[in-house]
Design a protein around this motif. Structure first.
Motif, mmCIF file in Angstrom:
data_model
loop_
_atom_site.group_PDB
_atom_site.id
_atom_site.type_symbol
_atom_site.label_atom_id
_atom_site.label_comp_id
_atom_site.label_asym_id
_atom_site.label_seq_id
_atom_site.Cartn_x
_atom_site.Cartn_y
_atom_site.Cartn_z
ATOM 1 N N LEU A 25 78.248 38.191 92.443
ATOM 2 C CA LEU A 25 77.336 38.360 90.811
ATOM 3 C C LEU A 25 77.403 37.653 89.800
ATOM 4 C CD1 LEU A 25 74.234 40.101 93.661
ATOM 5 C CD2 LEU A 25 75.198 37.192 93.157
ATOM 6 N N THR A 44 78.345 37.038 99.334
ATOM 7 C CA THR A 44 77.537 38.129 98.171
ATOM 8 C C THR A 44 76.582 38.499 99.495
ATOM 9 O OG1 THR A 44 77.293 36.634 96.578
ATOM 10 C CG2 THR A 44 74.781 37.892 97.075
ATOM 11 N N SER A 45 76.589 37.409 100.683
ATOM 12 C CA SER A 45 75.883 37.343 101.841
ATOM 13 C C SER A 45 75.937 37.970 102.684
ATOM 14 C CB SER A 45 75.641 36.216 102.877
ATOM 15 O OG SER A 45 74.289 35.142 101.969
ATOM 16 N N ALA A 48 75.998 42.138 101.581
ATOM 17 C CA ALA A 48 74.419 42.475 101.307
ATOM 18 C C ALA A 48 73.875 42.678 103.274
ATOM 19 C CB ALA A 48 73.529 41.258 100.845
ATOM 20 N N PRO A 66 65.537 45.022 99.527
ATOM 21 C CA PRO A 66 66.166 44.175 98.809
ATOM 22 C C PRO A 66 67.602 43.386 98.913
ATOM 23 C CG PRO A 66 66.593 46.735 97.798
ATOM 24 C CD PRO A 66 65.199 47.108 98.885
ATOM 25 N N VAL A 70 68.161 39.669 99.169
ATOM 26 C CA VAL A 70 69.843 38.484 98.418
ATOM 27 C C VAL A 70 70.658 38.302 99.419
ATOM 28 C CG1 VAL A 70 71.393 39.400 97.836
ATOM 29 C CG2 VAL A 70 69.589 40.501 96.362
ATOM 30 N N TRP A 74 71.000 34.260 99.191
ATOM 31 C CA TRP A 74 72.394 33.207 98.846
ATOM 32 C C TRP A 74 72.540 32.680 100.588
ATOM 33 C CZ3 TRP A 74 70.324 36.735 95.029
ATOM 34 C CH2 TRP A 74 70.660 36.282 93.708
ATOM 35 N N ALA A 90 68.802 35.573 88.914
ATOM 36 C CA ALA A 90 68.480 35.695 89.364
ATOM 37 C C ALA A 90 70.055 36.716 89.852
ATOM 38 C CB ALA A 90 67.624 34.563 90.598
ATOM 39 N N HIS A 91 71.103 36.534 89.704
ATOM 40 C CA HIS A 91 72.455 36.402 89.818
ATOM 41 C C HIS A 91 72.622 38.150 88.929
ATOM 42 C CE1 HIS A 91 73.371 32.637 91.298
ATOM 43 N NE2 HIS A 91 74.629 33.259 91.854
ATOM 44 N N GLY A 94 70.438 40.856 91.082
ATOM 45 C CA GLY A 94 71.167 40.589 92.576
ATOM 46 C C GLY A 94 72.125 41.473 92.050
#
Length: 117
Positions: A25, A44-45, A48, A66, A70, A74, A90-91, A94
């Motif tokens: 991120l 990222t997804s 998470a 959270p 995220v 993303w 936001a990055h 995150g």
């Protein structure tokens, strides 16, 4: 009188995915015009959601919120059209969520099923 076995320290299963996700991120925030943003989005997804699974297995319900947020923001399947300074911020938020989850989520070690009492 037998001595009890030593207690194990709590595990941090989300530490490595949290560090990798935060790094991804931060790179996404620094290089906003990156042509391979879909790779960053998938990374990222997926990380998470991996942390969400670790949190659910360890019954650490607070950390699911959270990380699920995220994963949704993303997600590469139905991407949101965010851009600009707020998306870069936001990055960073995150990445902070990834770091906080990775460092603070502790799961007690599971007892071995074959251990004699």
């Amino acid at each position: 009188m037998p001595t009890p076995p030593p207690r194990s320290a709590p595990l941090r299963p989300a530490l490595l995915p949290g560090l990798i996700g935060a790094l991804g991120l931060v790179i996404g925030a620094v290089v906003p015009a990156w042509s391979d943003w879909i790779v960053s989005s998938y990374l990222t997804s997926i990380l998470a959601l991996i942390i969400v699974v670790f949190a659910a297995q360890g019954r650490q319900w607070l950390w699911i919120i959270p990380m699920f947020a995220v994963a949704v923001l993303w997600n590469p399947v139905y991407p949101f059209g965010f851009s600009g300074t707020l998306w870069a911020a936001a990055h960073i938020l995150g990445a902070a969520a990834f770091l906080a989850t990775g460092l603070l989520m502790r799961v007690p070690p599971q007892e071995s099923a074959g251990r004699a009492a």
